[in-house]
Design a protein around this motif. Structure first.
Motif: not given
Length: 199
Positions: A172-174, A189-192, A166-167
């Motif tokens: 930035r790599l999150l 997870d992406l929504k959060a 997830v960038i």
């Protein structure tokens, strides 16, 4: 009939100003010491703390268009590595699209999200075919020397067990989603992550 106020004007002004000052102090203190999103966020994937800023890179899509770090700086990206001629690469594309399809109820995130597969082997025909699956999918390739710095920065897993990265904004790599995570879980997870990093 009005009752006469027994307190002098300057005392009343002092109390009003004190109340305003106390409010402003509490507001500033709360903003300064509140927990950051990464400290309160819990996801099934792996959070990267602190986020890692990606190095400069320059790759191309199957139509010859350049794609570099600046392209990632605006918006969000879900990124994977894979060889499209092998099942692992095709699975990575399937996982990317699966997550994207599960975000139909998140219009803002859906518009901001791009899907990126960095092809670890040159397969121009396959790359063009896969790029046509959806306009949000970018199939990128380049010499191994151009891919290596980016792959090293992301600490990629083997092609046999591809992770999704997830960038976030500013490239930035999150977080990363291991291969064991389902499409539904990755979408949540992406929504959060997206909502936690909104201004």
């Amino acid at each position: 009939m009005f009752l006469r106020n027994r307190h002098r004007l300057w005392i009343r002004i002092f109390f009003v100003l004190s109340a305003i000052a106390l409010f402003l102090f509490g507001y500033q203190w709360g903003n300064r010491y509140q927990q950051s999103p990464s400290e309160t966020l819990a996801i099934d994937g792996v959070l990267v703390r602190p986020p890692v800023t990606l190095p400069d890179f320059q790759l191309k899509d199957p139509f010859g268009r350049e794609f570099d770090r600046k392209t990632l700086e605006s918006g969000w990206s879900l990124l994977a590595f894979g060889d499209l001629s092998r099942a692992s690469g095709q699975l990575a594309v399937q996982r990317l699209i699966d997550v994207r399809n599960r975000l139909a109820d998140q219009a803002a995130l859906g518009q901001a999200l791009r899907l990126v597969l960095i092809a670890t082997a040159e397969t121009p025909t396959l790359a063009r075919d896969f790029a046509g699956l959806t306009t949000s999918l970018f199939i990128l390739s380049g010499e191994s020397s151009r891919i290596a710095p980016l792959r090293d920065a992301l600490s990629s897993l083997d092609d046999e067990a591809p992770a999704l990265y997830v960038i976030g904004p500013d490239a930035r790599l999150l977080a990363l989603f291991p291969d064991r995570e389902t499409g539904a879980t990755m979408a949540e997870d992406l929504k959060a992550l997206f909502h936690a990093h909104q201004p």
